[in-house]
Design a protein around this motif. Structure first.
Motif, PDB file in Angstrom:
ATOM      1  N   UNK A  18       0.022  10.634  -6.727  1.00 37.30           N
ATOM      2  CA  UNK A  18       0.148  11.831  -7.560  1.00 37.30           C
ATOM      3  C   UNK A  18      -1.253  12.350  -7.875  1.00 37.30           C
ATOM      4  N   UNK A  19      -1.692  13.383  -7.148  1.00 33.86           N
ATOM      5  CA  UNK A  19      -3.066  13.874  -7.314  1.00 33.86           C
ATOM      6  C   UNK A  19      -3.322  14.392  -8.724  1.00 33.86           C
ATOM      7  N   UNK A  20      -2.268  14.848  -9.367  1.00 38.51           N
ATOM      8  CA  UNK A  20      -2.465  15.383 -10.721  1.00 38.51           C
ATOM      9  C   UNK A  20      -2.556  14.276 -11.765  1.00 38.51           C
ATOM     10  N   UNK A  21      -2.357  13.079 -11.324  1.00 38.09           N
ATOM     11  CA  UNK A  21      -2.422  11.950 -12.250  1.00 38.09           C
ATOM     12  C   UNK A  21      -3.438  10.932 -11.740  1.00 38.09           C
ATOM     13  N   UNK A  22      -4.595  11.445 -11.352  1.00 36.51           N
ATOM     14  CA  UNK A  22      -5.680  10.568 -10.912  1.00 36.51           C
ATOM     15  C   UNK A  22      -5.388   9.861  -9.605  1.00 36.51           C
ATOM     16  N   UNK A  23      -4.425  10.354  -8.850  1.00 31.98           N
ATOM     17  CA  UNK A  23      -4.125   9.728  -7.565  1.00 31.98           C
ATOM     18  C   UNK A  23      -3.286   8.479  -7.680  1.00 31.98           C
ATOM     19  N   UNK A  24      -2.785   8.221  -8.873  1.00 37.72           N
ATOM     20  CA  UNK A  24      -1.936   7.024  -9.027  1.00 37.72           C
ATOM     21  C   UNK A  24      -0.597   7.253  -8.340  1.00 37.72           C
ATOM     22  N   UNK A  69       3.251   7.659  -7.552  1.00 38.27           N
ATOM     23  CA  UNK A  69       4.411   8.023  -8.363  1.00 38.27           C
ATOM     24  C   UNK A  69       5.199   6.771  -8.706  1.00 38.27           C
ATOM     25  N   UNK A  70       5.883   6.849  -9.823  1.00 33.51           N
ATOM     26  CA  UNK A  70       6.768   5.739 -10.187  1.00 33.51           C
ATOM     27  C   UNK A  70       8.090   5.896  -9.467  1.00 33.51           C
ATOM     28  N   UNK A  71       8.609   4.811  -8.941  1.00 34.06           N
ATOM     29  CA  UNK A  71       9.954   4.856  -8.393  1.00 34.06           C
ATOM     30  C   UNK A  71      10.878   5.157  -9.569  1.00 34.06           C
ATOM     31  N   UNK A  72      11.644   6.166  -9.434  1.00 26.00           N
ATOM     32  CA  UNK A  72      12.499   6.573 -10.542  1.00 26.00           C
ATOM     33  C   UNK A  72      11.904   7.777 -11.249  1.00 26.00           C
ATOM     34  N   UNK A  73      10.570   7.922 -11.179  1.00 23.57           N
ATOM     35  CA  UNK A  73       9.971   9.112 -11.755  1.00 23.57           C
ATOM     36  C   UNK A  73       9.636  10.094 -10.648  1.00 23.57           C
ATOM     37  N   UNK A  74       9.709   9.630  -9.409  1.00 23.22           N
ATOM     38  CA  UNK A  74       9.672  10.602  -8.351  1.00 23.22           C
ATOM     39  C   UNK A  74       8.744  10.383  -7.188  1.00 23.22           C
ATOM     40  N   UNK A  75       9.293  10.362  -6.022  1.00 22.07           N
ATOM     41  CA  UNK A  75       8.533  10.606  -4.814  1.00 22.07           C
ATOM     42  C   UNK A  75       9.510  11.049  -3.745  1.00 22.07           C
ATOM     43  N   UNK A  76       9.001  11.703  -2.733  1.00 22.07           N
ATOM     44  CA  UNK A  76       9.898  12.163  -1.681  1.00 22.07           C
ATOM     45  C   UNK A  76       9.523  11.483  -0.383  1.00 22.07           C
ATOM     46  N   UNK A  77      10.329  11.724   0.628  1.00 25.89           N
ATOM     47  CA  UNK A  77      10.168  10.999   1.870  1.00 25.89           C
ATOM     48  C   UNK A  77       9.376  11.764   2.909  1.00 25.89           C
ATOM     49  N   UNK A  78       8.984  12.956   2.566  1.00 25.64           N
ATOM     50  CA  UNK A  78       8.311  13.773   3.568  1.00 25.64           C
ATOM     51  C   UNK A  78       6.907  14.115   3.097  1.00 25.64           C
ATOM     52  N   UNK A  79       6.015  14.356   4.051  1.00 25.27           N
ATOM     53  CA  UNK A  79       4.636  14.683   3.696  1.00 25.27           C
ATOM     54  C   UNK A  79       4.273  16.014   4.334  1.00 25.27           C
ATOM     55  N   UNK A  80       3.016  16.412   4.164  1.00 25.84           N
ATOM     56  CA  UNK A  80       2.533  17.635   4.799  1.00 25.84           C
ATOM     57  C   UNK A  80       3.224  18.862   4.258  1.00 25.84           C
ATOM     58  N   UNK A  81       3.557  19.773   5.168  1.00 26.33           N
ATOM     59  CA  UNK A  81       4.100  21.061   4.749  1.00 26.33           C
ATOM     60  C   UNK A  81       5.410  20.929   3.980  1.00 26.33           C
ATOM     61  N   UNK A  82       6.151  19.904   4.301  1.00 28.27           N
ATOM     62  CA  UNK A  82       7.461  19.781   3.670  1.00 28.27           C
ATOM     63  C   UNK A  82       7.374  19.113   2.293  1.00 28.27           C
ATOM     64  N   UNK A  83       6.143  18.827   1.870  1.00 26.67           N
ATOM     65  CA  UNK A  83       6.040  18.173   0.567  1.00 26.67           C
ATOM     66  C   UNK A  83       6.585  19.072  -0.536  1.00 26.67           C
ATOM     67  N   UNK A  84       7.297  18.503  -1.419  1.00 32.75           N
ATOM     68  CA  UNK A  84       7.794  19.217  -2.604  1.00 32.75           C
ATOM     69  C   UNK A  84       7.892  18.188  -3.707  1.00 32.75           C
ATOM     70  N   UNK A  85       7.968  18.632  -4.915  1.00 30.32           N
ATOM     71  CA  UNK A  85       8.080  17.660  -5.992  1.00 30.32           C
ATOM     72  C   UNK A  85       9.308  16.788  -5.779  1.00 30.32           C
ATOM     73  N   UNK A  86       9.205  15.532  -6.062  1.00 32.87           N
ATOM     74  CA  UNK A  86      10.328  14.635  -5.831  1.00 32.87           C
ATOM     75  C   UNK A  86      11.538  14.986  -6.679  1.00 32.87           C
ATOM     76  N   UNK A  87      12.678  14.767  -6.116  1.00 24.23           N
ATOM     77  CA  UNK A  87      13.915  15.039  -6.826  1.00 24.23           C
ATOM     78  C   UNK A  87      14.710  13.743  -6.967  1.00 24.23           C
ATOM     79  N   UNK A  88      15.764  13.829  -7.768  1.00 21.25           N
ATOM     80  CA  UNK A  88      16.634  12.673  -7.914  1.00 21.25           C
ATOM     81  C   UNK A  88      17.212  12.255  -6.561  1.00 21.25           C
ATOM     82  N   UNK A  89      17.498  13.248  -5.718  1.00 20.02           N
ATOM     83  CA  UNK A  89      18.042  12.921  -4.400  1.00 20.02           C
ATOM     84  C   UNK A  89      17.055  12.108  -3.572  1.00 20.02           C
TER      85      UNK A  89
END
Ligand SMILES: C[S@@+](CC[C@H](N)C(=O)[O-])C[C@H]1O[C@@H](n2cnc3c(N)ncnc32)[C@H](O)[C@@H]1O
Length: 290
Positions: free
Chosen positions: A252-258, A260-280
């Motif tokens: 999470x670049x906005x959080x010092x590069x730490x 993401x917490x599992x459950x607080x969000x990450x997604x499975x795609x990188x690059x152009x398809x990156x978007x904020x993580x969702x519950x899905x």
């Protein structure tokens, strides 16, 4: 195509091969009285917990070890192909460890063998014909393959207080081949031990080792295996690591590069398809992390 196979395609899947390690010089067992525990006809790898480090551990470290063994057992049994687990060594009779395990109704655990009936100070001897490998972060060799016949030894020790080289020394003094897990293939880990930061010689927990072995057995690729190992996404390990490409989108670049917490969000795609993580996203990765 499943999400897992998409991830596998994102990276080069390496061909597993055995890196030339030191020649096994394991002596013939005197009275091997244990067998690989199995719950089905499927042969799976075996993990031996070498429970012979009590003199180097405090009571609290023994309790923490018991906790790691319970977590490792619980995690192991959730996989579709549980590995055989062997608890071997005199520490098994240590009151702190034994009491803690007994509270978990240890005697009813399935797929677990307790071996104190042979020379348990050298648990590798009973498996000499299967060339067991002692896993230790300080090994000069990388682990490059796992087969259904593999036998691994994990040091039954917890080091709240640093115990540098303890398991590596024990293995090499007994001529047992060693291997480390190639963590740098997907993550950089910083620990309290600065001399090991960003190297592959970083110690991770017993639970993380067990999960990572399962994951590598399934995916045959270290980066994918690390990505699919729950311990790398949760405390305490998550606090100490940074993901490397193509998994750096988990930082999470906005959080010092730490990460993401599992459950607080990450997604499975990188690059152009990156978007904020969702519950899905979270549910998808939970599905694919066994
Ligand atoms: C918490 S670590 C103990 C660290 C301790 N300083 C030592 O000498 O091994 C518990 C066990 O997990 C395994 N382990 C931990 N990190 C590892 C790594 N990076 N590579 C291979 N095995 C590892 C080893 O078997 C180790 O003995």
């Amino acid at each position: 195509m499943t999400t897992a196979s998409m991830i596998a395609k994102m990276i080069d899947v390496e061909t597993p091969k055995v890196e030339a390690a030191t020649t096994p010089k394991i002596t013939t067992p005197t009275t091997p009285k244990i067998t690989t525990p199995t719950t089905s006809n499927i042969t799976t790898p075996t993990i031996i917990f070498d429970l012979n480090y009590a003199p180097q551990m405090s009571r609290n470290e023994m309790k923490a070890l018991a906790n790691q063994l319970v977590l490792s057992y619980a995690s192991n049994r959730r996989y579709s192909q549980p590995f055989g687990l062997v608890f071997s060594g005199s520490d098994f009779h240590d009151s702190t460890l034994h009491e803690a395990l007994s509270k978990q109704d240890f005697s009813s655990w399935s797929n677990v063998s307790v071996s104190d009936s042979f020379d348990s100070s050298t648990p590798w001897q009973a498996y000499a014909d299967k060339n067991p490998v002692y896993l230790t972060a300080d090994s000069p060799n990388q682990l490059t393959s796992i087969t259904s016949e593999s036998v691994f030894i994990i040091g039954g020790l917890v080091d709240h207080k640093e115990k540098p080289d303890a398991s590596h020394n024990r293995a090499t003094q007994n001529n047992v081949p060693t291997a480390r897990l190639p963590l740098l293939s997907a993550v950089q880990i910083n620990t309290h031990n600065e001399s090991k930061n960003n190297t592959e010689h970083v110690d991770i927990s017993t639970l993380a080792v067990v999960q990572l072995l399962h994951s590598f057995y399934k995916f045959k690729s270290w980066p994918t295996a690390i990505y699919n190992t729950p311990s790398f996404h949760s405390a305490p390990l998550r606090k100490f690591l940074h993901w490397k490409p193509p998994y750096d989108f988990l930082n999470d670049v906005e959080n010092g590069g730490r990460p993401y917490k599992l459950g607080a969000g990450f997604c499975l795609t990188s690059g152009e398809s990156f978007r904020p993580p969702t519950i899905d996203d979270i549910n998808i990765i939970k599905t694919h992390i066994e």
